[in-house]
Structure formats: structure tokens, C-alpha cells
Motif scaffolding. Structure first.
Motif, short mmCIF file in Angstrom:
data_model
loop_
_atom_site.label_atom_id
_atom_site.label_comp_id
_atom_site.label_asym_id
_atom_site.label_seq_id
_atom_site.Cartn_x
_atom_site.Cartn_y
_atom_site.Cartn_z
N GLU A 1 -37.09 19.00 -33.35
CA GLU A 1 -38.34 19.16 -32.59
C GLU A 1 -38.07 19.75 -31.20
O GLU A 1 -38.86 20.56 -30.70
CB GLU A 1 -39.04 17.80 -32.43
CG GLU A 1 -39.51 17.17 -33.74
CD GLU A 1 -40.67 17.93 -34.37
OE1 GLU A 1 -41.36 18.67 -33.67
OE2 GLU A 1 -40.86 17.79 -35.59
N GLN A 2 -37.01 19.31 -30.56
CA GLN A 2 -36.67 19.87 -29.24
C GLN A 2 -36.46 21.38 -29.36
O GLN A 2 -36.97 22.17 -28.56
CB GLN A 2 -35.39 19.23 -28.68
CG GLN A 2 -35.55 17.77 -28.29
CD GLN A 2 -34.21 17.06 -28.13
OE1 GLN A 2 -33.14 17.67 -28.26
NE2 GLN A 2 -34.25 15.77 -27.84
N ALA B 1 -35.28 14.58 -34.18
CA ALA B 1 -35.72 14.78 -32.79
C ALA B 1 -35.15 16.08 -32.23
O ALA B 1 -35.85 16.83 -31.53
CB ALA B 1 -35.29 13.59 -31.93
N ARG B 2 -33.90 16.37 -32.55
CA ARG B 2 -33.30 17.61 -32.07
C ARG B 2 -34.02 18.83 -32.65
O ARG B 2 -34.25 19.83 -31.96
CB ARG B 2 -31.80 17.64 -32.44
CG ARG B 2 -31.06 18.92 -32.07
CD ARG B 2 -31.12 19.25 -30.59
NE ARG B 2 -30.72 18.13 -29.79
CZ ARG B 2 -29.46 17.80 -29.51
NH1 ARG B 2 -28.47 18.57 -29.95
NH2 ARG B 2 -29.18 16.75 -28.78
N VAL C 1 -32.99 7.95 -29.78
CA VAL C 1 -32.23 8.13 -31.03
C VAL C 1 -30.95 8.92 -30.80
O VAL C 1 -30.27 9.31 -31.75
CB VAL C 1 -33.08 8.83 -32.12
CG1 VAL C 1 -34.20 7.90 -32.60
CG2 VAL C 1 -33.64 10.15 -31.63
N ALA D 1 -30.18 11.60 -34.65
CA ALA D 1 -30.98 12.41 -33.74
C ALA D 1 -31.47 13.71 -34.36
O ALA D 1 -32.17 14.48 -33.70
CB ALA D 1 -30.18 12.71 -32.48
N HIS E 1 -40.49 16.44 -26.11
CA HIS E 1 -39.36 17.23 -26.63
C HIS E 1 -38.68 18.00 -25.51
O HIS E 1 -37.46 18.12 -25.46
CB HIS E 1 -39.83 18.19 -27.72
CG HIS E 1 -40.43 17.49 -28.90
ND1 HIS E 1 -39.90 16.35 -29.44
CD2 HIS E 1 -41.53 17.76 -29.64
CE1 HIS E 1 -40.64 15.95 -30.46
NE2 HIS E 1 -41.64 16.79 -30.60
#
Lengths: 498, 498
Positions: B43-44, B40-41, A239, B37, A17
Motif C-alpha cells: 500500500e505504501q 502494508a508495504r 506491522v 509487513a 501509507h
């Protein structure tokens, strides 16, 4: 699966991440960021990198790795994930923080000096700063090599393409160094006159065409985007893929080919195994393999006569009729071969010669056989020997590339090994997909993409480099398929013209 | 300055860089990110937040704070920096990680449910999820309050506007609740007919006009940019300010006023003390003060008759002649007052009544006096009592705002306190800058901006909230300047029309 492995995966996910966030910040720096923010952005990126480094190199990571390696019930993906994580951990731990910091400082300074030195074409300005970078890279290569059981130059190659060794690189590049000059000579004689397409080509229409081709080639805009930046690249995460190109109103080919090149990178990223997103085993198999995907798409597919027939129609639809929009003219235009000075502008025949020059010079500098001060002379001499020309100034000579100033040694060979692998994969795909030529002529590469997903993309970092090459193509990396491709494209037209 | 303070500043700088990176990622999420995304974003962002939290709450931070507080030679900025850092540290340490995580999970889930519930106008769908958020927020407020020596609701207010207490809020909002309805009634009667400007208004021209006005008002595009997003906002960091608006071809006022509102936020950020960039004392003084800057620019300056005269000329230059482009018509159009259902669409007269409703309801929910299940009924009743209308459905009622689903309780009052402070600052500025009206009529607010920089922007978080208010305006926060402003703008036209 025991708790060590599970805890390791959690930790690696956090690292993933952080790296994903860094990828977006880097994209933003190139595409969006206003100029006044550059110092602050540098600090943001340095902070995230430091945290990622701390997370990776912590003792706890080492303990989890050791524990996971001892677990007996991991599946092959999990086992490969541990192997790849261990590889990173050992590499990151090999360097003392003081050396990492000294390298970061020296390469930052050298990059800034290089920008100015290149603008002024003044190598003397760069010399001291590059000497310091070479000194530190040599030290880092020695220390890393000692920790990993590798020769220093292999430790550098291995950073960009895991498991790549100079014992593989050297015979391939030496054979190319011998085989390419005669091909280049004939290919140049066989260049044909062409019509230059008449602009202007409005940037919004170029971008629309690029988006249309991206979609046609299988890129899904629900997980990515296309923007403009000073240098084309493909960034982001699988992604959230961020492709860029640079467009000019007066020319259409360079930006279009840059997009198609980056599309190859993008399709690789998009096809990585989704289950392993953010884990080491879910990442691309290294720079050689990545470059093989961009060159396969650009050189093997999109510059092929079959695709150029399709593209001629697309260009006419986008920009209106022009006698330049014929496949024969696009071939004459985009199969043109030259003895140029600039690597990034080079055609696919001469490109490896540019790489071979850099590979020889960087090895000599690292071995202490070539003083940085003597680089301009060695460059001119090498260009004459390999390409038959020598640069009029250092800006078009040894100052043209950013790689050495930023400490990227051992990277250049990856470009050409990628070209070899692209040709080798294309040959294997052609043998297995009988309808491929007709597909390409319709601009439809879905069957090829499915083949690549099975052989390359979807495997992530599960196979080692040589396994991937052998299993996908039936043999080890070789020069023949590439030379065969060049002969078919450039020498047969010479024979036809004769 | 001793080593504790110096080490503390280093640590806070790292925290600031992480928060800066988060600000850019949040902007990217709203402006650039492709849909696939979003997980995933998430999680970032969660990873960066967690690292920031760990950095802030580490024992070492506490030790550095204690050491720095004991240093005797700090200057006032350094001392205030320690005070603000201590404030954050105590607040962040007050909550157990388990509660922080539970809140993050509950608000994430509730936000997603809310989006769907609002689309379907189905409160029952949201109920359980919102109950969980209220339960956790109540617990967090109790625990934080106990750690900071504050009543639970004050602990929530203090998070958004440091040092704000309900003992200040309640008398102000209660006075407005009494004073506004009669003003609203007369103001509605005094609405005048207007010509609707005839579109279409090409989005690129709207954006160019917005950029022109931003520059004219003092925004420097070398340290910021303007983009489109679903909801206007101002993000980024003071050297990289990211303003957004949303544009539609058929309407020009809403997007323009949104840009001018965000410009007020942007000018505040741009004017923060550069020496303290990334340190707590270098940040804005809280949400009330931030909102005062956006409302001062939008409501006090840009909707004033003087500015509308200037703006009429700009609109004509941008979109061509239209009888709607007169200052009288723009006043009729943009000083229109209504009993509406939607807070974000409300005019400045009715807006505080929307806020008062939410403030009363959120306090009742947190105190356990109002069950979440009874919210729709209480909302309808409150709307009737304060505004004389009740919403036709929950989408236009208690489902309209994102705040509660994401756990932002204690935030709504800041909007209206910001409006009070905007009016109070504008009155003080007018008293001290005799040429202000003429400046505004020329679209030149440089002298006002200089005054705001001295009184507000450049002070960062050096003064406490009440000090800033008192020193800039000569007295504590009050309703009179705001009511005076409304009377002058809305009742005098009624008197003139009568």
C-alpha cells in the motif's frame, strides 16, 4: 455509515501509507544510508511530508470531515476516528504554509549549528539561530492556540500528547520538584558498591541476547527487527517495527536497558488495534502514553529485583560466568543514583528534575521572560536549585539536548508524565494480577502484556488521554504511585542498610 | 532560460524525489522488511506511485512542457531534459487510470499466483491469471502505441529502452538464432575438466572479498552499500546505490559473479551526471544500455583470462590455498557452456537462445497467435528447436521467470541487446586503450572506467539510444562484435584442444 465517512477513511489511509513510508525512510537514514546521500534523502523526506501535508489540509478533507461528523450511524471507533482526524486537520490548517516553511528552514539550520556548537561547547555559536527558532515557535504556538482555543503553551503540549494541558502538568511537576530532592539525597547515600562485569562483550552476542529477551517479552520478529544506530529508537509501523540500539564491546548494561526501553515502545505499537492500522484512531494515544509503556517495561519490570534475578542467569548464559552476574550486584549497579549533568544518562530518581528544569526554562523563553542569551546562566542556576550541581560547560548544560534546536517545545514534560503513568499502571496491574511478581521472576510477562493490551494498547486512540488513564488505573494521573515506587526501591534499601 | 523550464525542473525534481523514495522502499522490501509487513508495504508503494503518477500526468505538467519546448535559449542538456520529460508525460497520459489500476491489480494477483504455481510446477494454476495479464498488456500496448505513433510491441520495447523498435531487434535476434547453435555445439565439446574449489566459504569472508573487489573496480562505499537478498540486484539512487547478492557457504562463484555483474550497473549509476541528479536527462539511457554495463564488467572484463589471473590471487588470499585457484582452472570452471533449462543460470553462449524463445513467444501471445493455454507446449517445442533440450516440468520451463506475471513484456530482448552492446563497447575500448589487457590483469580498470564515463555514464540521457551506440562504438548495434567475442573465448580453446 455514509459515503462521507467511507471516503474520509480512504483519504486517511493514503495519508497513513505516506506516513508509513516516511517512518521507513527515517529508519533507513539512521541505520543504513551512506553519508553521501544525506542531501538527497532530505529532499525525499521533505517531498513526502509536503504531499502528506497537502493531502491532509486540502479543502476536500475538511468537507469529508464535516460530512462524516454529520453522519448519525457511526460506531464509537469511527466517531473517534473522525475526532482524531479533525484534530489533525485543524492543527495542520492553523499554520500558514509560509510559517511552516520558515519553521522547517530555521529548525534545519539550528539543528546543524547545534551539532557543531555542542561539539565545541560554544553556546554563543547557537544563540542567534535558537532565538529565531524560539521566535517562530512562539508565533506558531500563538496561532495554533488561537485556532484550537488553547493557551500557546497548551497548544504545544497538545501536539505531543493530545488533550494534555499545563494545568495538569504544573501541579504534578511542582509536587515532584518538592518531593524528589530529599529522596535523591537518601538514595545517593544508600548507593552500594558493585562489581563491574568484565568484558569484552562481543557485539553479536549482545545482539543475540537482546533478540532472545525481546522474543521472551512477547515481541514477534515476524513483524519487526532489531538493528544498530547512533541513538536507540523504535520506529516503523505496527506491522513493521524497527527497534535500534547501540552496542559497545566494553559495556553491556546501557545497550541492554536501551533495548528493553525500546521494547516497551515496540510492544505498544504491536498491540495497537490491527483493524485500524493506518487510521488516526489506530495510533498510539500520545507521547505520554508511549513513554509510559517504555518506562513501565524498563523501570517497573526489567529493573525490578525479580527480573534482575532472571536477567543474571541470562547474562551468565550469554557471556560466561562472572561474579558480577548476581541479582544483588545488578541491583547495586543498575539502581545507582547520581547527581549528574546529562538527562539521558540520569537514573529514574533524578530524571524528573532534569525535565522540570527544561519545562520551566522553555515556558520562560516562550513567555519572553527569559532571553535566549541568558539561557546558560538560568540553566546553571536551575541545576543548582534542583539537583545541587552545575554543569562544567554548556555541552553538558543547555547544549545537551536536540529538542529545542529542532523546535520541540512542550515535549520534555511528556517524559516525566510517562514515568508517573508507568508507575500508576504498574500499581494497578499488580493489584489485578496476583501472580505478577512470580511471572516477572521467570521473565514471562504474558499476563501483564494481555492486561496492557486490554487497558492501553488495543484501545488505540479510542479513549481520550484522561479517560484512558482513569479507566486503566481508577483515577487521574498522580505523583503518588511514582513516589511510592521510588521509596520502595531506593529508600527501603537505605533503611535496610542503616 | 524562461520560467516554464525552471518550473518544469522543479516539478521533475519532486517527481525524482518520490521515485528515489520508492527505490529505497523497494530495496527495503527485498533486504530488510519482515514478512508481516508485505501488505502494508504494498500500500505504501502503491500510494507513492499514485502520487508520482498524478504529479507527472497533471495538466500543469503538460503546460510547463509546452512552454519549455517553446523557449529558445535552452542548452542541449535542458533541451534533452524536456524531450525525456515529454516522453514520460505522453506515455503516462496514454493510459486511462482505470486501465493502470486494472493492470496493477492483475499483475499483483498474477505474481502471487505465480510464486505458488512455480513452487508446485503447476501451469494450470497460473493460466487464468496470466490470460488476464496478457489481455490487459495487449490493451495497454495498443493504446500507448496509438498515442505515441508506435506499433503495440514497439510501445512495450520503448518503455524499457526508449527508441528501441522491433525492426532493430528482429534482424539481430534472428541472426543470433542462426549463428549461436553451431557455436554452442563446439563450445560444449570444448568444455574442460576442472577442480571444484573446496569450501566451506564463510559468508562474511565472501562479503569482504566482494567489498574489496567493488572498491578495486572503482565503487565508492561513501555512496552505496552491499547487502544480501534473495535475488541479486542494484537499486537505490546514484548517490545511494544499493547492491545486493546472495551468498551460500558451499559455493563461491555464483555470488561473486552476481556481485561483479551488479557492480557494472552500480558504476553506471555512480557515473551519471551529478548536475542532473533526479532529472530525466540525468538518468541511465535505458535497460539495454544498463545491461550492457553489467555484462561488460562481468562477461567482458571479469571473466576474461586476464582478470581471472588477478582473481585467482584474490581468492587464495581470501580463502587460503586450493589447487582450484589457478586462472586455467577458473577458466575451465567459469567458461563452461551447457544446454540448460534455466535462463538465469545460463552461460553467455546459450543465454541469447533463452531470450529469443521468450521474445518469439511473447510476441505470439500479444498478437493473439499463441493462446496462453498453449504456452507450455510452445515452450517445450521452442527449447528443442533452439537449445536441443526440453524442460522436465513447467517450473523449469515457462514458469521460471517473473517477467510475464508482473506484466513485463518487451523486456527480455534488452538482456541480449545489452550483451551485444557490451561486446561492441569492449571492442571499441580495446581499440582505443592499448594498455587495457595489462590493466585488467592487475584488477585496475580506472582507464576503462574513465572511457565509459566519457562515452556512456556521464552522458546520462543526453544522446538518444542509437546516437550513444554510434558515437561510442563507431557504428550501429550489431551482432559481429559479440560473435567475435564468443569465437575468441570458446572456439579458440576448442581449436587449441583439437
Amino acid at each position: 455509515m455514509g459515503w462521507h465517512y467511507a471516503a474520509l477513511e480512504d483519504r486517511l489511509a493514503r495519508l497513513g501509507h505516506l506516513e508509513g513510508a516516511l517512518a521507513i525512510l527515517n529508519w533507513d537514514t539512521a541505520v543504513c544510508m551512506p553519508e553521501a546521500a544525506s542531501a538527497a534523502r532530505g529532499e525525499q523526506i521533505a517531498t513526502l511530508k509536503r504531499l502528506a501535508h497537502e493531502l491532509l489540509t486540502a479543502d476536500e478533507t475538511g468537507e469529508l470531515l464535516a460530512g462524516a461528523e454529520a453522519e448519525s450511524d457511526l460506531d464509537p471507533w469511527q466517531r473517534a476516528n473522525v475526532r482524531e482526524a479533525q484534530r489533525r486537520f485543524r492543527r495542520a490548517r492553523a499554520l500558514e504554509p509560509a510559517l511552516v516553511e520558515a519553521l522547517a528552514r530555521a529548525t534545519n539550520a539550528c539543528e546543524m549549528t547545534w551539532r557543531e556548537a555542542r561539539r565545541r561547547s560554544d553556546f554563543a555559536m547557537l544563540r542567534a539561530s535558537l532565538e529565531e527558532v524560539v521566535r517562530l515557535v512562539r508565533e506558531a504556538a500563538r496561532v495554533t492556540g488561537a485556532a484550537l482555543g488553547l493557551e500557546p503553551y497548551d497548544a504545544l503540549l497538545d501536539e505531543h500528547q493530545p488533550d494534555l494541558r499545563d494545568a495538569l502538568v504544573a501541579p504534578l511537576l511542582d509536587r515532584l520538584a518538592a518531593a524528589l530532592p530529599p529522596i535523591l539525597e537518601v538514595a545517593i547515600e544508600a548507593n552500594r558498591p558493585f562489581l563491574t562485569p568484565r568484558g569484552p562483550f562481543p557485539v553479536d552476542r549482545q545482539k543475540k541476547l537482546a533478540e532472545r529477551l525481546l522474543s521472551r517479552l512477547g515481541f514477534d520478529f515476524r513483524m519487526g527487527r532489531l538493528d544498530a544506530s547512533a541513538h536507540p529508537f523504535c520506529g516503523g509501523i505496527p506491522v513493521d517495527i524497527r527497534i535500534t540500539s547501540r552496542w559497545r564491546e566494553d559495556e553491556v548494561g546501557a545497550a541492554l536497558m536501551a533495548v528493553l526501553h525500546e521494547t516497551g515502545h515496540a510492544l505498544y505499537e504491536a498491540g495497537l488495534p490491527r483493524r485500524w492500522l493506518g487510521q488516526p484512531v489506530g495510533e498510539a494515544r500520545g507521547i505520554v502514553v508511549h513513554e509510559s509503556q517504555s518506562l513501565l517495561l524498563e523501570m517497573q519490570i526489567c529493573r525490578s529485583p525479580a527480573f534482575l534475578r532472571f536477567l543474571a542467569g541470562e547474562l551468565e548464559a550469554a557471556f560466561g560466568p562472572d561474579p558480577a552476574w548476581t541479582s544483588a550486584n545488578l541491583e547495586a549497579l543498575w539502581h545507582r543514583v547520581e547527581r549528574g549533568f546529562i538527562r539521558v544518562d540520569a537514573d529514574e530518581v533524578s530524571y524528573p528534575l532534569h525535565v522540570i528544569l527544561r519545562w520551566r526554562l522553555e515556558k520562560a523563553m516562550l513567555a519572553g521572560e527569559l532571553a535566549v542569551a541568558d539561557l546558560p546562566g538560568a540553566w546553571a542556576e536551575g541545576m543548582r536549585a534542583l539537583l545541587g550541581v552545575s554543569p562544567p560547560d554548556d555541552a553538558r548544560g543547555c547544549l545537551q539536548d536536540i529538542h529545542w534546536p529542532v523546535g520541540a517545545f512542550g515535549y520534555f514534560p511528556c517524559y516525566t508524565l510517562g514515568a508517573l503513568l508507568a508507575a500508576q499502571l504498574a500499581a494497578a496491574a499488580r493489584a489485578q494480577l496476583p501472580g505478577l511478581e512470580q511471572d516477572i521472576a521467570r521473565g514471562d510477562i504474558a499476563p501483564l502484556l494481555a492486561w496492557l493490551r486490554a487497558q492501553v494498547h488495543g484501545r488505540g486512540s479510542l479513549p481520550r488521554f484522561e479517560e484512558l488513564v482513569r479507566e486503566a488505573t481508577g483515577g487521574p494521573l498522580a505523583v503518588e504511585p511514582f513516589l511510592e515506587h521510588l521509596r520502595a526501591r531506593y529508600l527501603e534499601r537505605a533503611a535496610a542498610a542503616a
